[in-house]
Structure formats: structure tokens, C-alpha cells
Design a protein around this motif. Structure first.
Motif, PDB file in Angstrom:
ATOM      1  N   LEU A  67      12.800   5.714  -1.287  1.00 52.58           N
ATOM      2  CA  LEU A  67      12.989   4.451  -0.553  1.00 52.58           C
ATOM      3  C   LEU A  67      13.907   4.630   0.663  1.00 52.58           C
ATOM      4  O   LEU A  67      14.068   3.718   1.460  1.00 52.58           O
ATOM      5  CB  LEU A  67      13.497   3.357  -1.489  1.00 52.58           C
ATOM      6  CG  LEU A  67      12.529   2.979  -2.623  1.00 52.58           C
ATOM      7  CD1 LEU A  67      13.070   1.794  -3.416  1.00 52.58           C
ATOM      8  CD2 LEU A  67      11.126   2.670  -2.103  1.00 52.58           C
ATOM      9  N   ASP A  68      14.483   5.833   0.815  1.00 55.29           N
ATOM     10  CA  ASP A  68      15.252   6.152   2.010  1.00 55.29           C
ATOM     11  C   ASP A  68      14.326   6.738   3.090  1.00 55.29           C
ATOM     12  O   ASP A  68      14.755   7.067   4.195  1.00 55.29           O
ATOM     13  CB  ASP A  68      16.355   7.159   1.633  1.00 55.29           C
ATOM     14  CG  ASP A  68      17.337   7.426   2.763  1.00 55.29           C
ATOM     15  OD1 ASP A  68      17.653   6.477   3.505  1.00 55.29           O
ATOM     16  OD2 ASP A  68      17.763   8.587   2.916  1.00 55.29           O
ATOM     17  N   ASN A  69      13.055   6.904   2.734  1.00 50.88           N
ATOM     18  CA  ASN A  69      12.026   7.390   3.682  1.00 50.88           C
ATOM     19  C   ASN A  69      10.846   6.426   3.564  1.00 50.88           C
ATOM     20  O   ASN A  69       9.695   6.825   3.371  1.00 50.88           O
ATOM     21  CB  ASN A  69      11.638   8.830   3.306  1.00 50.88           C
ATOM     22  CG  ASN A  69      10.639   9.441   4.267  1.00 50.88           C
ATOM     23  OD1 ASN A  69      10.426   8.923   5.372  1.00 50.88           O
ATOM     24  ND2 ASN A  69      10.006  10.527   3.847  1.00 50.88           N
ATOM     25  N   TYR A  70      11.172   5.144   3.664  1.00 50.04           N
ATOM     26  CA  TYR A  70      10.262   4.083   3.247  1.00 50.04           C
ATOM     27  C   TYR A  70       8.895   4.108   3.940  1.00 50.04           C
ATOM     28  O   TYR A  70       7.859   4.144   3.289  1.00 50.04           O
ATOM     29  CB  TYR A  70      10.961   2.728   3.479  1.00 50.04           C
ATOM     30  CG  TYR A  70      10.200   1.573   2.910  1.00 50.04           C
ATOM     31  CD1 TYR A  70      10.356   1.213   1.579  1.00 50.04           C
ATOM     32  CD2 TYR A  70       9.306   0.820   3.686  1.00 50.04           C
ATOM     33  CE1 TYR A  70       9.646   0.150   1.031  1.00 50.04           C
ATOM     34  CE2 TYR A  70       8.595  -0.237   3.152  1.00 50.04           C
ATOM     35  CZ  TYR A  70       8.777  -0.566   1.823  1.00 50.04           C
ATOM     36  OH  TYR A  70       8.069  -1.609   1.285  1.00 50.04           O
ATOM     37  N   ASP A  71       8.896   4.105   5.270  1.00 52.99           N
ATOM     38  CA  ASP A  71       7.615   3.959   5.986  1.00 52.99           C
ATOM     39  C   ASP A  71       6.668   5.117   5.699  1.00 52.99           C
ATOM     40  O   ASP A  71       5.469   4.916   5.501  1.00 52.99           O
ATOM     41  CB  ASP A  71       7.851   3.851   7.505  1.00 52.99           C
ATOM     42  CG  ASP A  71       8.556   2.547   7.862  1.00 52.99           C
ATOM     43  OD1 ASP A  71       8.576   1.637   7.002  1.00 52.99           O
ATOM     44  OD2 ASP A  71       9.096   2.447   8.972  1.00 52.99           O
ATOM     45  N   ASN A  72       7.205   6.334   5.685  1.00 52.15           N
ATOM     46  CA  ASN A  72       6.353   7.491   5.411  1.00 52.15           C
ATOM     47  C   ASN A  72       5.815   7.465   3.987  1.00 52.15           C
ATOM     48  O   ASN A  72       4.672   7.859   3.735  1.00 52.15           O
ATOM     49  CB  ASN A  72       7.119   8.796   5.659  1.00 52.15           C
ATOM     50  CG  ASN A  72       7.382   9.024   7.135  1.00 52.15           C
ATOM     51  OD1 ASN A  72       6.566   8.651   7.977  1.00 52.15           O
ATOM     52  ND2 ASN A  72       8.519   9.615   7.452  1.00 52.15           N
ATOM     53  N   VAL A  73       6.650   7.011   3.058  1.00 52.34           N
ATOM     54  CA  VAL A  73       6.220   6.954   1.655  1.00 52.34           C
ATOM     55  C   VAL A  73       5.097   5.913   1.477  1.00 52.34           C
ATOM     56  O   VAL A  73       4.096   6.171   0.812  1.00 52.34           O
ATOM     57  CB  VAL A  73       7.428   6.673   0.725  1.00 52.34           C
ATOM     58  CG1 VAL A  73       6.982   6.208  -0.659  1.00 52.34           C
ATOM     59  CG2 VAL A  73       8.278   7.944   0.588  1.00 52.34           C
ATOM     60  N   ILE A  74       5.238   4.774   2.128  1.00 54.99           N
ATOM     61  CA  ILE A  74       4.196   3.736   2.008  1.00 54.99           C
ATOM     62  C   ILE A  74       2.888   4.254   2.616  1.00 54.99           C
ATOM     63  O   ILE A  74       1.806   4.110   2.037  1.00 54.99           O
ATOM     64  CB  ILE A  74       4.632   2.437   2.738  1.00 54.99           C
ATOM     65  CG1 ILE A  74       5.875   1.836   2.061  1.00 54.99           C
ATOM     66  CG2 ILE A  74       3.483   1.416   2.801  1.00 54.99           C
ATOM     67  CD1 ILE A  74       5.685   1.385   0.634  1.00 54.99           C
ATOM     68  N   LYS A  75       3.001   4.901   3.755  1.00 53.07           N
ATOM     69  CA  LYS A  75       1.806   5.440   4.397  1.00 53.07           C
ATOM     70  C   LYS A  75       1.157   6.482   3.487  1.00 53.07           C
ATOM     71  O   LYS A  75      -0.067   6.515   3.321  1.00 53.07           O
ATOM     72  CB  LYS A  75       2.212   6.062   5.742  1.00 53.07           C
ATOM     73  CG  LYS A  75       1.052   6.470   6.559  1.00 53.07           C
ATOM     74  CD  LYS A  75       1.367   6.427   8.039  1.00 53.07           C
ATOM     75  CE  LYS A  75       0.060   6.357   8.795  1.00 53.07           C
ATOM     76  NZ  LYS A  75       0.144   6.750  10.167  1.00 53.07           N
ATOM     77  N   PHE A  76       1.973   7.328   2.907  1.00 53.33           N
ATOM     78  CA  PHE A  76       1.476   8.332   1.958  1.00 53.33           C
ATOM     79  C   PHE A  76       0.728   7.667   0.803  1.00 53.33           C
ATOM     80  O   PHE A  76      -0.382   8.085   0.444  1.00 53.33           O
ATOM     81  CB  PHE A  76       2.663   9.161   1.426  1.00 53.33           C
ATOM     82  CG  PHE A  76       2.418   9.777   0.072  1.00 53.33           C
ATOM     83  CD1 PHE A  76       1.487  10.805  -0.077  1.00 53.33           C
ATOM     84  CD2 PHE A  76       3.098   9.329  -1.049  1.00 53.33           C
ATOM     85  CE1 PHE A  76       1.245  11.374  -1.334  1.00 53.33           C
ATOM     86  CE2 PHE A  76       2.853   9.886  -2.301  1.00 53.33           C
ATOM     87  CZ  PHE A  76       1.920  10.903  -2.444  1.00 53.33           C
ATOM     88  N   LEU A  77       1.309   6.609   0.238  1.00 50.73           N
ATOM     89  CA  LEU A  77       0.674   5.964  -0.920  1.00 50.73           C
ATOM     90  C   LEU A  77      -0.692   5.389  -0.550  1.00 50.73           C
ATOM     91  O   LEU A  77      -1.642   5.462  -1.325  1.00 50.73           O
ATOM     92  CB  LEU A  77       1.583   4.854  -1.479  1.00 50.73           C
ATOM     93  CG  LEU A  77       2.888   5.364  -2.114  1.00 50.73           C
ATOM     94  CD1 LEU A  77       3.832   4.201  -2.409  1.00 50.73           C
ATOM     95  CD2 LEU A  77       2.607   6.154  -3.400  1.00 50.73           C
ATOM     96  N   ARG A  78      -0.791   4.845   0.663  1.00 48.20           N
ATOM     97  CA  ARG A  78      -2.085   4.286   1.089  1.00 48.20           C
ATOM     98  C   ARG A  78      -3.116   5.399   1.304  1.00 48.20           C
ATOM     99  O   ARG A  78      -4.288   5.245   0.961  1.00 48.20           O
ATOM    100  CB  ARG A  78      -1.923   3.433   2.351  1.00 48.20           C
ATOM    101  CG  ARG A  78      -1.003   2.220   2.133  1.00 48.20           C
ATOM    102  CD  ARG A  78      -1.256   1.116   3.140  1.00 48.20           C
ATOM    103  NE  ARG A  78      -0.176   0.134   3.155  1.00 48.20           N
ATOM    104  CZ  ARG A  78       0.026  -0.802   2.241  1.00 48.20           C
ATOM    105  NH1 ARG A  78      -0.809  -0.913   1.219  1.00 48.20           N
ATOM    106  NH2 ARG A  78       1.038  -1.644   2.322  1.00 48.20           N
ATOM    107  N   LEU A  79      -2.679   6.520   1.860  1.00 49.62           N
ATOM    108  CA  LEU A  79      -3.612   7.641   2.074  1.00 49.62           C
ATOM    109  C   LEU A  79      -4.052   8.255   0.736  1.00 49.62           C
ATOM    110  O   LEU A  79      -5.210   8.620   0.548  1.00 49.62           O
ATOM    111  CB  LEU A  79      -2.956   8.720   2.949  1.00 49.62           C
ATOM    112  CG  LEU A  79      -2.744   8.349   4.424  1.00 49.62           C
ATOM    113  CD1 LEU A  79      -1.797   9.330   5.097  1.00 49.62           C
ATOM    114  CD2 LEU A  79      -4.091   8.306   5.163  1.00 49.62           C
TER     115      LEU A  79
END
Ligand code: SAH
Ligand code: SF4
Length: 354
Positions: free
Chosen positions: A165-177
Motif C-alpha cells: 500500500l506504499d506503492n499503491y498505484d502500481n499495485v492496483i494497476k498490477f492487480l487489474r492486469l
């Protein structure tokens, strides 16, 4: 470091192609090839010119497996090399129902938990979405998996190095991909995200419509004692974390999990068990007790097996749903960040030898 095409969804790939006067239908071929683990040279469906053109600006695969270690229990540990020379690690755990991959979300971590090897030298950098995805793609390919139904990785847990959650945007993008039906198609229901408890981000996550299993690293039921091993506990109190979890449950219907690393004489007393019961009784949650993987950089000791099971007994008697996590890969530096640390130590030694 070149930007990777793995950072992009299908629509974004189409725009990249259109900008180059290429046919947008190629985007699907490229997407599938990338998510299968192919490099540009292997994308033989594409013309050589297109491949050369794309590779001038972009990379394809983001991580390379440079070392694997296999435990006696079948657990496999990967050391991944990134394009800029950094290394991260991932763990493949084999269960009867399929394989689970534990991925890193950052190089290092800035949270500084005392028992954890990942935080020893702070945060080096965030991983991109394509790099986190690259870990899954590389491990899937290594295991003989393909896309969709033919994948060999069933579950993904964000429990390697880094605070997701300290790398929020990249993690969310990863989850969608990760969830894309043209790619690996791993649904949020098969994903667990573990956090040290960044409260505002837990509220943000609840709004994303990604119903994953939220896992909180609790490790102590008392704020003051928790803050001694987890500096982040000075910022967010346990009460605030519990409210954020409740909100997460209301929004997603997903039961949440607390991780509790049992450290000898630190958090394994009867009073800790009693306080945990008081805090969590009646909540839609589960407690995962973990025996500490001892790290040579600190003096913390794991609770003995019998004490772990005694603690479990107390929680169960108090009405909590709890388990002691199976030890996996303890013989291969199983804990978060330990393999990377060993690699860095060894390479440093080599440098000083020269
Ligand atoms: N940063 C996130 C996710 C990565 S750590 C978090 O802290 O939740 C994943 C889990 O491994 C956490 O519960 C963490 O407390 C635990 N962990 C870290 N070091 C460990 C060790 N040496 N032994 C056992 N568990 C450890
Ligand atoms: Fe970071 Fe998690 Fe390790 Fe704490 S336990 S230092 S939050 S990776």
C-alpha cells in the motif's frame, strides 16, 4: 531503464500501435505474447520492423530468474533480476489445490519492522506494475504454465518484500492486469494483499472494486508494544485499523485476516492472547499465527512450536478462528527479504575480496 510494455493494458497498447501507424489488432497478439513470458525476439507473429521499432523504446519482459532454490518441502524460491540491476525475490508454494506465488512489491521497504529482513536498508525503489506482473509471468513460465486456464499459478499473495500500500498505484494497476481475461486471468478472489496497516490506503482499496483478501500484519494487540517492533504503529492505532477492516468487509463482503508473527517473550504471553480475543471476537476475521523466521541481523527468537500451539489453543478457546501457518521453505531463507539480503551480503563480500 526502458519502460516495459507489460505496464500497459490492451487499450493502451492499441494507442501505442496507432501512434506508430500500426494496426491496432496487433495489440492483442502482443498482450498475449507478453503475458505468456515471450521476449520481442520470440514474437514471430509480428514483423521484424515492428519488433525493432517497439524494442527501441520499450522492454518486453521485466524480470529474469537468476537463481532458484528448492526446499525439501517443494517450496521454491526465486531471485529475480530487474533491468536496472536490482534484485527481488519471490516464493512459489505448492499446495494440493495448486501453486501460490508470493511476490515482492518494492525493492526493500521503508517501514522498518524490527523482525523483517526486507526493511534492513530501507526502501530502494517502488516496483512498476509490469515488474510485479513480471514476477508472476516468469514463475508461471518456469513452471510450464500458459495463459488463462492453462496457468500454473493459481493464487498470488503480496507478501514478499515491500509494503504494497506504499506503492499503491502500481499495485492496483498490477492487480487489474493480473485479472485480465486475455492474460493470466487470476481473479481478486485468489489474491491476498498483506499490509502493515496504512489506514487511509485501506479505505482507498475498499473503493477499487477488487475484492481481494485483505491481510493485516498485527503482531501485537497493544499499540505501545506494537510500536516497538513496527514503527508504523506510531502513525496508525489498532482501533483505526479495525475500523478500516470493518469498512473493507462492508464494501467487499470479504473476511479479513490478521497475521501474527510469534516472537519469543515479546508477544506470546497469555495476556496477549486475552487482549487479541477481546479485540477480535465476533469479527469476520481469521488469525494466522506465524513462527518467526529468525534473521541473523537481530536477536529476536521464534516462539517454540509448543508455545505457538498453546497460543493457538488460547485463541480458539476464546472463540477466534485461528491457525498456525505451516512452515514452508525454512531451509531456504523462507522469510521475507532473507534471500535478497543473503545475495547482497555475498556480493558485497565478493566486492571486498577483489
Ligand atoms: N509489508 C507487508 C507485506 C510483506 S511482509 C506487511 O508487512 O504485511 C509479509 C508478512 O511477512 C508480514 O506479516 C510480515 O510481518 C511477515 N514477516 C516479515 N519478516 C518475517 C520473519 N522474519 N519471519 C516471519 N514472518 C515475517
Ligand atoms: Fe516492510 Fe512488511 Fe517487512 Fe514491515 S514486515 S519491513 S512492512 S516488508
Amino acid at each position: 531503464m526502458k519502460d516495459s510494455l507489460l505496464n500497459y493494458g490492451l487499450e493502451e497498447l492499441k494507442s501505442i500501435l496507432i501512434k506508430r501507424n500500426e494496426k491496432p489488432f496487433r495489440a492483442m497478439q502482443i498482450f498475449k505474447a507478453l503475458h505468456s513470458g515471450l521476449g520481442f525476439s520470440e514474437m514471430t507473429e509480428l514483423s521484424k520492423t515492428l519488433r525493432e521499432n517497439l524494442s527501441e523504446e520499450f522492454s518486453a519482459q521485466t524480470v529474469k530468474i537468476i537463481k532458484t532454490l528448492k526446499s525439501v518441502d517443494g517450496t521454491e524460491k526465486f531471485l529475480f533480476l530487474l533491468d536496472d540491476g536490482n534484485v527481488i525475490e519471490g516464493v512459489l508454494m505448492k499446495y494440493s489445490y495448486g501453486n501460490t506465488l508470493c511476490v515482492s512489491t518494492q525493492v526493500g521497504c521503508r517501514m522498518g519492522c524490527k523482525f523483517c529482513a526486507s526493511g534492513l536498508h530501507g526502501l530502494v525503489r517502488n516496483l512498476t506494475a509490469g515488474e510485479i506482473l513480471g514476477e508472476v509471468i516468469a514463475a508461471n513460465k518456469y513452471s510450464g504454465g500458459k495463459l488463462g486456464e492453462d496457468r500454473k499459478i493459481i493464487n498470488v499473495v503480496l507478501m514478499g518484500s515491500g509494503e504494497p500500500l506504499d506503492n499503491y498505484d502500481n499495485v492496483i494497476k498490477f492487480l487489474r492486469l493480473l485479472n485480465d481475461k486475455n492474460g493470466l486471468n487470476i481473479s481478486a478472489r485468489n489474491v491476498s494483499l498483506s499490509t502493515s496497516g496504512l489506514v487511509p490506503k485501506i479505505y482507498d482499496l475498499a473503493k477499487e472494486n477488487i475484492p481481494l483478501t485483505l491481510t493485516i500484519s498485527l503482531h501485537n494487540p497493544f499499540d505501545d508494544e506494537r510500536a516497538k517492533v513496527m514503527p508504523v504503529a506510531k502513525r496508525y492505532k489498532i482501533g483505526e485499523i479495525l475500523s478500516a477492516c470493518e469498512n473493507y468487509f462492508n464494501k467487499t463482503g470479504r473476511r479479513y485476516i490478521f497475521e501474527y508473527v510469534l516472537i519469543k517473550d515479546e508477544n506470546d504471553d497469555v495476556r496477549h492472547a486475552e487482549a487479541l480475543i477481546k479485540l477480535l471476537k465476533g469479527k469476520p476475521c481469521h488469525v494466522n499465527l506465524i513462527r518467526l523466521n529468525e534473521v541473523k541481523e537481530n536477536n529476536l527468537k521464534s516462539a517454540a512450536d509448543k508455545d505457538a500451539y498453546r497460543f493457538l489453543g488460547l485463541l480458539e478457546k476464546g472463540g477466534l478462528s485461528a491457525t498456525v501457518r505451516r512452515r514452508m521453505g525454512a531451509d531456504i531463507d523462507g522469510a521475507c527479504g532473507q534471500l535478497r539480503q543473503r545475495y547482497l551480503d555475498e556480493n558485497k563480500r565478493e566486492e571486498t575480496n577483489e
